[in-house]
Design an enzyme around this catalytic site. Structure first.
Site, short mmCIF file in Angstrom:
data_model
loop_
_atom_site.label_atom_id
_atom_site.label_comp_id
_atom_site.label_asym_id
_atom_site.label_seq_id
_atom_site.Cartn_x
_atom_site.Cartn_y
_atom_site.Cartn_z
N GLY A 107 0.85 -1.20 0.00
CA GLY A 107 0.00 0.00 0.00
C GLY A 107 0.87 1.23 0.00
O GLY A 107 1.34 1.70 -1.04
N GLY A 108 1.14 1.75 1.20
CA GLY A 108 2.00 2.92 1.31
C GLY A 108 3.40 2.55 1.76
O GLY A 108 4.27 3.41 1.82
N SER B 159 0.42 6.38 4.03
CA SER B 159 -0.23 5.08 4.17
C SER B 159 -1.55 5.07 3.40
O SER B 159 -2.18 6.10 3.18
CB SER B 159 -0.45 4.74 5.64
OG SER B 159 -1.20 5.74 6.29
N THR C 41 -4.35 -3.56 8.37
CA THR C 41 -3.64 -3.54 9.66
C THR C 41 -4.52 -3.09 10.83
O THR C 41 -4.03 -2.97 11.93
CB THR C 41 -2.43 -2.59 9.60
OG1 THR C 41 -2.92 -1.27 9.27
CG2 THR C 41 -1.42 -3.02 8.55
N GLY D 31 -2.45 -8.74 4.84
CA GLY D 31 -1.98 -9.24 3.55
C GLY D 31 -1.81 -10.75 3.48
O GLY D 31 -1.20 -11.24 2.54
N MET E 269 -4.36 -12.98 3.26
CA MET E 269 -5.47 -13.73 2.66
C MET E 269 -5.99 -13.13 1.37
O MET E 269 -6.71 -13.79 0.64
CB MET E 269 -6.61 -13.84 3.67
CG MET E 269 -6.21 -14.66 4.88
SD MET E 269 -7.61 -15.20 5.85
CE MET E 269 -7.76 -13.91 7.03
N VAL F 198 -7.42 -5.84 -0.47
CA VAL F 198 -8.54 -4.91 -0.33
C VAL F 198 -8.52 -4.01 -1.56
O VAL F 198 -7.54 -3.32 -1.82
CB VAL F 198 -8.37 -4.05 0.93
CG1 VAL F 198 -9.43 -2.96 0.98
CG2 VAL F 198 -8.41 -4.92 2.18
N ARG G 85 14.53 10.25 13.13
CA ARG G 85 15.23 8.99 13.30
C ARG G 85 16.37 8.85 12.30
O ARG G 85 17.41 8.30 12.61
CB ARG G 85 14.26 7.82 13.17
CG ARG G 85 14.97 6.49 13.39
CD ARG G 85 14.03 5.34 13.51
NE ARG G 85 13.56 4.87 12.21
CZ ARG G 85 12.85 3.76 12.04
NH1 ARG G 85 12.53 3.03 13.09
NH2 ARG G 85 12.44 3.41 10.84
N TYR H 199 2.05 4.81 23.70
CA TYR H 199 3.00 4.81 22.60
C TYR H 199 4.38 5.14 23.14
O TYR H 199 4.55 6.14 23.83
CB TYR H 199 2.54 5.88 21.61
CG TYR H 199 3.10 5.78 20.24
CD1 TYR H 199 2.36 5.21 19.21
CD2 TYR H 199 4.36 6.26 19.94
CE1 TYR H 199 2.86 5.13 17.92
CE2 TYR H 199 4.87 6.18 18.66
CZ TYR H 199 4.11 5.62 17.64
OH TYR H 199 4.61 5.54 16.37
C1 FAD Z 1 5.76 7.39 11.04
C2 FAD Z 1 4.66 6.38 11.14
C3 FAD Z 1 3.50 6.71 11.78
C4 FAD Z 1 2.47 5.78 11.88
N1 FAD Z 1 1.33 6.14 12.53
C5 FAD Z 1 0.29 5.28 12.57
C6 FAD Z 1 -0.93 5.65 13.18
O1 FAD Z 1 -1.07 6.75 13.67
N2 FAD Z 1 -1.93 4.77 13.22
C7 FAD Z 1 -1.79 3.54 12.67
O2 FAD Z 1 -2.73 2.78 12.71
N3 FAD Z 1 -0.64 3.15 12.09
C8 FAD Z 1 0.40 3.99 12.02
N4 FAD Z 1 1.56 3.59 11.42
C9 FAD Z 1 1.68 2.25 10.86
C10 FAD Z 1 1.24 2.14 9.40
O3 FAD Z 1 1.22 3.41 8.83
C11 FAD Z 1 -0.10 1.50 9.31
O4 FAD Z 1 0.02 0.14 9.64
C12 FAD Z 1 -0.75 1.62 7.95
O5 FAD Z 1 -2.06 1.16 8.06
C13 FAD Z 1 -0.06 0.84 6.87
O6 FAD Z 1 -0.57 1.22 5.65
P1 FAD Z 1 0.24 1.13 4.30
O7 FAD Z 1 -0.67 1.52 3.24
O8 FAD Z 1 1.50 1.87 4.42
O9 FAD Z 1 0.51 -0.43 4.25
P2 FAD Z 1 1.84 -1.20 3.90
O10 FAD Z 1 2.89 -0.79 4.83
O11 FAD Z 1 2.10 -1.10 2.47
O12 FAD Z 1 1.38 -2.68 4.23
C14 FAD Z 1 1.06 -3.07 5.51
C15 FAD Z 1 0.45 -4.49 5.47
O13 FAD Z 1 -0.82 -4.44 4.87
C16 FAD Z 1 -0.85 -5.20 3.67
N5 FAD Z 1 -1.60 -4.43 2.69
C17 FAD Z 1 -1.33 -3.20 2.24
N6 FAD Z 1 -2.29 -2.83 1.38
C18 FAD Z 1 -3.16 -3.84 1.28
C19 FAD Z 1 -4.36 -4.07 0.53
N7 FAD Z 1 -4.82 -3.15 -0.28
N8 FAD Z 1 -4.99 -5.23 0.69
C20 FAD Z 1 -4.53 -6.18 1.49
N9 FAD Z 1 -3.40 -6.03 2.24
C21 FAD Z 1 -2.72 -4.86 2.13
C22 FAD Z 1 0.58 -5.41 3.28
O14 FAD Z 1 0.76 -6.61 2.59
C23 FAD Z 1 1.26 -5.45 4.63
O15 FAD Z 1 1.15 -6.71 5.17
C24 FAD Z 1 2.62 4.50 11.32
C25 FAD Z 1 3.80 4.17 10.67
C26 FAD Z 1 4.82 5.11 10.56
C27 FAD Z 1 6.05 4.73 9.86
#
Ligand code: FAD
EC number: 2.5.1.26
Lengths: 635, 702
Positions: free
Chosen positions: A206-207, A278, A286, A339, A341, A344, A485, A548
């Site tokens: 995703g992101g 994200s 997640t 991710g 199963m 999305v 960081r 946190y």
């Molecule tokens: C600086 C920082 C701040 C953050 N703050 C928060 C916060 O405030 N709240 C929070 O909840 N999280 C936070 N996170 C964690 C992260 O951003 C979340 O887990 C976010 O939901 C991940 O989204 P992504 O699109 O980057 O997913 P990715 O990092 O790309 O993937 C995460 C997981 O989800 C799966 N995935 C991604 N997209 C899909 C899809 N479309 N269908 C099925 N599976 C998929 C991937 O395979 C992987 O297993 C933070 C992370 C960082 C680095």
């Protein structure tokens, strides 16, 4: 497959329909592009903007660190820390206190640098595993693909400490063999079908902001691995003002979603700190949580409908209702599936009209304990503003050194405050006080009424209003800390954050015991410099809170800093569980927390998850080895 | 060059020179006090370390916290429901429990007390040695962890000494869990309370309100790290100078905050206090024989002033290696078990309870290991085995031999290198003029001890004094107290020795040896301390030690009996003869009364049993059938009954709330028979005893 096409909804008078042509994404080197192969005949698309993050992410984003290339902390010619770029409020400003703070809190020395390797040359990047028949068939669909090594590398990781450290110092054993950019639900369906046919592994991307190593490829995987980058699935398909819902493709990133909705006068209100990067699908996968969940809810509260492409077919509900009783909720199988199963592809979310009034605030407490008790009371009375967070003293101090001037801690905090409060605040011990940051949203009247009530409750706990500026800076801190960081990495520091949720009665003990444990473990492992350990309560609920932590240390003299870091974080997690805390409030399990899953949900719980995985994905196509998956799980 | 001798940096070229203030790693803390102003010392400013996370509170605030706590409020609610009493009344009850319990630690009182105590200590003792290194560890730990101080308990002095040591080293004064007996003493009770004593009732099993107040009172002070908490894991003063088996109530209450994750760790610091001469020696002897000790009272203490004129030698205080409860329990317990209910309601898990038990035992063994053994203790051991009297010359010879054995077995012996063995032993003898005297012929003999003046003569006492033998018994018992100071050193080797000596064959297989060892451990498990579940390890370690020092010869998986029956095994076996004989006699006594009721052996209370057994023992000693006065000890008799119960030799039943015991004849007979193989048992006529008529009928026919 059960059904393939279930996309269009009948048009409703209040449903905004913008049928537009899709701009073909720029053809780019090795990237092949083509429009969504399926006809867009009955697809309603609200906008045309290309995604903020391009396919070649490395052109905009750092390849070995956080965020935009143009934005980073660096030492300027006067030897002071400066934040570069123009994107953020902090951009372009010099933080004269920061350098000394880093020296004194974690023992950084400017003479001891650990710069990152300049690049990972193609020669060091593992050769892709090729499944020729699969690739050949995939090409025929016209879906954009790339086997460029930098594209593959960029999708091989998230932002977990050891991942970034690996980028700076070494190389992953296994990375994806091919990147694909589906541009719509049907593209995804096709890719999954072909993967099933040719036994190819898919890891949805995703992101890339994962902090659980969830994107990492299992080193032992012999099959071809395809990274499915959802970033091109970024369209708002429709918006329904009557039902207050919006239907969006899963690859849209937070900032784009909120910006475009704002243009229409709406928001989802889902703002995880990573929202700049994200994606919606990532949030669902997640079980993400946004800082304003007090008003808008977490992702599970916002989700009305979701399309989930699995190796067995598409899983979705047939209606879009506020609630239903139809057995265990399949949405809860999808949310948090990380991710393992399926993918999305499209999500219907709740939306709200943009609030007319938005106001920051802060409260200063004589101690962290007072603060926690106050937050509990506020949560209990259900009058928490959109966001309320409590920073401990270390974090308050850290916030102060990010200021662009050199005044002492407390005076800089007092700037611009009413005289009356200033005198009172002077009675607080600057080394003990804790600060809550607040964000109010609503109508002007609502905000005013709520402010009054919150400050009244705070007063009962010795809390004094600390002004809007200090509140806003608190939120800014959470955005920039990920950038910071990278600076720390340059000076022998490894650092990471982790979080948990805990019932109120254990909250204070948990904070204290985890800190004590971290300090103790650092000592036992011979870390010579004082570690930096700080925590904040970031979310409140009726029954408990989310806590946190940031933890980092100077590893000079330690040969295996990442291992040591992970061991210590593991101890901290043990301590959290012992303190009645959870395995995670929102980051998820991924690979780094698998060892605690069984303890968290029990044998039967894990068994149930495994059974679902086995049914939905018998071939283990989604073989990212996250969550409930046993290591070296069979095909 | 020439004047730069090898020894240029040595000022006193005497290899035997021993500093009087410093000895090994001990420092005498009285030395400076003998040369400097006491008053200034007691009024000086103290810069004490405190727990980093502590929030300052007064004793009064601690009390208020306890009453307001969730735990006490919850208990109050429960009691209201159970008793139908109004809430205010139950709250008042709770408040009065806190008042009765709480200490009122105040520096002012402490200073005054320190002044007074120091005068007394200087009068009574020559030197008080403390291992500084241990103290410094405590100093740094106090800042980082809640701390439990766990001293041995052989004397009332322990408690005063510990506070004094903490005062001396500028450490925060500990609060001390004390038994109620002190509280009754008017001035003293008040003073101790102000010096940090808090009072706990001896038994409050069912009283849930008391339990809640007690638990919260202890735990809140641990969680906040107000001051170190001191208590005795043995529960009470050892009257025998042996370690008592640990008690777990206070230990569990004190460690619970760790298991419930209210604190991230707790440090437990074992402290071993070794006395050359114990203040209460004669009181103990009489208590063990069954003369009730005078109730503690202030006037009683003042009368003890006579004691001030006597010399009680040295004290050694060893602060042992601190035990982190986190590390001790690492991987053995799962604290998250407590996540599913409020922490003031749930109780500790099985694993946690058994861990606490293991820790309790462990601490007692650490205590023993850190004891400083005085030469006198070994003199006592030798004298116990040569009751006919022995010349100083041969005493020196024997003690020197025992000393070597003891240090081979790991004992730390207070044996000044710069003195001759004879001088050391003569000094020891001189320190105990109330027990031994050296005649003009240089023969050492035991003195008679006069019983303390009793308040009103109970029938019991008259009974006992019927037998002149009791008069003589006291000094034997006293002597045994000093032998007991070192007995743990010899215990396990002696068990192996006993097993070997009992063997009539040429060879003893290790399996059989182990079986015998296990039997002995079961029998001795009340008089001595064994870590449950550690038997195999103990055995193997002991056997290896004995083999290494050449006492036991093992060839081809078996002990060569002949080569392994030697002076050492004989000495060790003899040391434990009184115990085995005492147990054997108790068994015989229990079996002999089986005819008294037709269907089932007559059940009697423990008290009756031990008393009757004592009467029988006295009779046999009088007749010189048995020579060991120790078998008169009620403590030994009680321990024996417990062990027999533990082994299934006797059963218990409750009648009207009182526990009665009766033998399980078959099992008990086997035990008796087995016991008989380890020691030479006298021919014993069947006897019946009637306490009321104070007669022992020996039925020679049976
Ligand atoms: C600086 C920082 C701040 C953050 N703050 C928060 C916060 O405030 N709240 C929070 O909840 N999280 C936070 N996170 C964690 C992260 O951003 C979340 O887990 C976010 O939901 C991940 O989204 P992504 O699109 O980057 O997913 P990715 O990092 O790309 O993937 C995460 C997981 O989800 C799966 N995935 C991604 N997209 C899909 C899809 N479309 N269908 C099925 N599976 C998929 C991937 O395979 C992987 O297993 C933070 C992370 C960082 C680095």
């Amino acid at each position: 497959m059960a059904e393939k096409e279930n996309m269009s909804k009948g048009s409703d008078a209040s449903t905004t329909m913008f049928c537009t042509s899709r701009g073909a994404a720029s053809a780019n080197g090795s990237v092949e592009t083509k429009q969504c192969a399926e006809s867009n005949g009955n697809k309603v698309i609200l906008d045309t903007e290309p995604p903020t993050i391009p396919k070649r992410r490395q052109e905009l984003l750092k390849w070995n660190g956080w965020g935009y290339k143009d934005s980073k902390f660096s030492l300027n010619k006067d030897g002071n820390v400066e934040f570069t770029g123009e994107r953020y409020r902090l951009s372009g400003s010099v933080m004269p206190l920061l350098k000394d703070w880093m020296k004194s809190t974690v023992g950084i020395s400017l003479d001891h640098k650990t710069p990152s390797q300049p690049e990972i040359p193609a020669a060091n990047i593992p050769l892709p595993v090729k499944n020729d028949e699969f690739v050949a068939e995939l090409r025929k669909t016209g879906i954009a693909l790339s086997d460029d090594c930098q594209d593959r590398l960029f999708r091989s990781h998230g932002h977990t400490l050891h991942e970034i450290f690996t980028l700076r110092e070494g190389m992953f054993e296994r990375i994806p063999d091919l990147a694909a950019w589906p541009s719509c639900h049907n593209d995804v369906v096709k890719i999954v079908e072909l993967a099933v046919k040719h036994n190819v592994v898919i890891i949805p991307f995703g992101g890339g902001t994962s902090v659980t190593s969830s994107l990492e490829c299992p080193a032992w995987e012999k099959r071809m691995i395809l990274s499915m980058d959802t970033s091109q699935m970024n369209h708002i398909l429709w918006l329904d003002e009557k039902n207050l819902t919006v239907h969006v493709e899963g690859g849209i990133i937070g900032q784009d979603l909120e910006r475009r909705l704002a243009e229409r006068g709406f928001c989802t209100g889902h703002e995880p700190d990573s929202m700049e990067f994200s994606s919606l699908g990532g949030w669902v996968a997640t079980r993400a949580s946004g800082m304003k969940k007090n008003i808008y809810g977490n992702i599970e509260d916002l989700l009305v409908h979701v399309k989930f492409v699995t190796p067995r077919g598409v899983m979705e509900k047939s209606c879009q209702v506020p609630r239903m009783s139809a057995g265990p909720d399949i949405h809860h199988v999808i949310m948090g599936s990380e991710g393992t199963m399926g993918v999305v592809t499209e999500v219907t979310l709740k939306i709200r009209p943009l609030p007319p009034c938005k106001k920051y605030g802060s409260i200063v407490f004589p101690s962290f304990e007072n603060g926690v008790n106050c937050l509990r009371d506020i949560a209990g009375q259900r009058c928490a503003p959109a966001s309320i967070r409590l920073m401990d003293n270390e974090q308050f101090q850290f916030g102060s050194v990010l200021k662009p001037e050199t005044k002492s801690l407390i005076t800089s905090f007092l700037d611009g405050l009413k005289k009356f409060y200033v005198t009172k605040l002077k009675g607080f011990d600057p080394l003990k006080l804790a600060v809550a940051t607040l964000l109010f949203e609503g109508t002007k009247e609502e905000v005013a009424a709520l402010e009054k009530r919150v400050y009244e409750i705070a007063a009962q706990y010795g809390g004094i209003p600390g002004g809007a500026d200090n509140g806003e800076r608190g939120y800014m801190l959470t955005f920039v800390i990920a950038y910071l960081r990278d600076l720390a990495f340059d000076y022998y520091v490894v650092a990471e954050s982790f979080e948990t949720s805990v019932p109120w009665d254990r909250c204070l003990d948990l904070c204290q015991n985890v800190k004590e444990r971290l300090h103790g473990e650092c000592k036992d492992r011979g870390i010579q410099f004082p570690p930096y350990i700080t925590c904040r309560v970031t979310q409140t609920y009726d029954t408990g809170a989310c806590v946190y932590f940031y933890f980092g240390f100077n590893y000079r003299g330690i040969p295996n800093p990442v291992q040591v870091y992970e061991d210590i974080e593991g101890c901290a997690r043990d301590e959290m569980l012992a303190n009645g805390g959870s395995i995670s409030h929102h980051h998820g399990v991924g690979k780094i927390r698998k060892q605690w899953l069984k303890k968290t949900v029990g044998d039967i719980g894990v068994g149930t998850m495994k059974a679902m995985k086995a049914y939905i994905d018998p071939q283990n196509i989604f073989a990212n080895n996250n969550l409930m998956m046993g290591d070296h799980s069979k095909l | 060059m020439s004047e730069q001798s090898r020894n240029a940096w040595i000022t006193k070229d005497d290899p035997k020179l021993v500093s009087s203030k410093h000895k090994d790693n001990f420092e005498d803390i009285l030395e400076d006090r003998r040369h400097n102003s006491d008053l200034r010392y007691c009024s000086r400013t103290r810069d004490v370390p405190s727990f980093r996370l502590n929030k300052k509170r007064t004793p009064q605030q601690v009390k208020e916290h306890v009453l307001k706590s969730d735990r006490v409020q919850y208990a109050v609610e429960q009691v209201c429901v159970e008793t139908q009493l109004p809430r205010t009344e139950v709250l008042t009850q709770a408040a009065s429990i806190v008042d009765e319990m709480a200490h009122n630690l105040r520096l002012g009182a402490v200073r005054g007390f320190a002044y007074f105590l120091m005068k007394v200590l200087k009068q009574l003792y020559q030197r008080i040695y403390v291992n500084e290194e241990g103290v410094e560890k405590v100093r740094s730990l106090i800042q980082d962890y809640p701390v439990l101080i766990m001293p041995t308990h052989r004397s009332y002095m322990d408690f005063l000494l510990m506070s004094y040591v903490f005062y001396h080293y500028d450490l925060p004064l500990p609060v001390i869990a004390a038994a109620m007996d002190f509280m009754g003493m008017k001035f003293f009770g008040w003073l101790l309370r102000n010096c940090g004593a808090f009072y706990i009732r001896r038994s409050f099993g069912e009283d849930s309100l008391y339990w809640a107040v007690f638990t919260e009172y202890v735990q809140t002070q641990i969680c906040n790290g107000d001051t170190p908490i001191e208590f005795y894991v043995e529960g009470t003063r050892s009257r025998t100078s042996k370690s008592y088996t640990p008690k777990f109530g206070m230990l569990s209450a004190a460690l619970e905050p760790y298991f419930k994750s209210q604190v991230s760790d707790i440090m437990v610091i074992p402290v071993s206090i070794s006395y050359d001469r114990v203040l209460e020696e004669s009181l103990y002897a009489y208590e063990l024989l069954g003369v009730p000790k005078p109730k503690e009272s202030t006037s009683g203490l003042l009368k003890a002033r006579k004691i001030l004129e006597e010399d009680f030698g040295n004290i050694h205080i060893t602060f042992g290696e601190p035990v982190s409860i986190r590390k001790f329990s690492d991987g053995k317990v799962d604290r998250s078990m407590h996540s599913l209910a409020p922490r003031y309601i749930v109780s500790l898990t099985q694993e946690e309870q058994s861990l606490i038990r293991t820790l309790g035992y462990h601490m007692v063994l650490v205590h023993q290991h850190n004891m400083v053994i005085s030469p006198w203790s070994m003199v006592a051991a030798v004298l116990m085995q040569s009751q006919q009297g022995v010349t100083v010359r041969s005493l020196v010879h024997e003690v020197d031999w025992v000393k070597r054995l003891a240090s081979n077995l790991g004992a730390y012996i207070d044996w000044p290198v710069n003195e001759s063995a004879e001088a050391i032993i003569r000094h020891s003898l001189a320190l105990h003029p109330n027990i031994v005297s050296v005649g003009s012929d240089d023969v050492v003999t035991l003195l008679q001890v006069s019983p303390p003046v009793a308040h009103g003569r109970s029938a019991q006492q008259q009974q006992i004094q019927q037998f002149a033998v009791m008069q003589n018994a006291a000094q034997h018992i006293m002597l045994s107290l000093y032998r007991n100071q070192a007995i743990h050193v010899f215990l396990r080797p002696a068990m192996v020795s006993l097993a070997i000596n009992s063997c009539k064959e040429e060879e003893l297989s290790l399996d059989l040896l182990y079986q015998k060892y296990v039997f002995l451990e079961n029998v001795l498990c009340r008089d001595f301390v064994f870590i449950p579940g550690n038997t195999r390890k103990d055995f193997e370690h002991t056997l290896a030690t004995l083999a290494h020092i050449g006492v036991v010869v093992v060839e081809a998986g078996a002990v060569v009996v002949k080569k392994s029956t030697n002076k050492t095994t004989a000495f060790l076996s003899h040391m434990f003869e009184p115990f085995l004989l005492g147990y054997w006699l108790m068994c015989q006594f229990l079996l002999s009364s089986r005819m008294q009721v037709a269907a089932k052996p007559l059940a009697r209370t423990q008290k009756t049993l031990t008393r009757e057994m004592q009467v029988l023992a006295a009779r046999l000693i009088q007749e010189e059938t048995i020579r060991h006065f120790e078998i008169l000890s009620l403590d030994m008799a009680n321990n024996c009954l417990h062990a027999l119960f533990h082994m299934g030799g006797i059963s218990k039943e409750k009648r009207d709330g009182v526990t009665y015991m009766y033998p399980n004849v078959a099992k008990l007979s086997t035990i008796t028979e087995q016991l008989g193989t380890y020691t030479a048992v006298p021919p014993l006529p069947a006897v019946s005893i009637n306490l009321n008529t104070k007669t022992v009928t020996v039925n020679a026919k049976l």
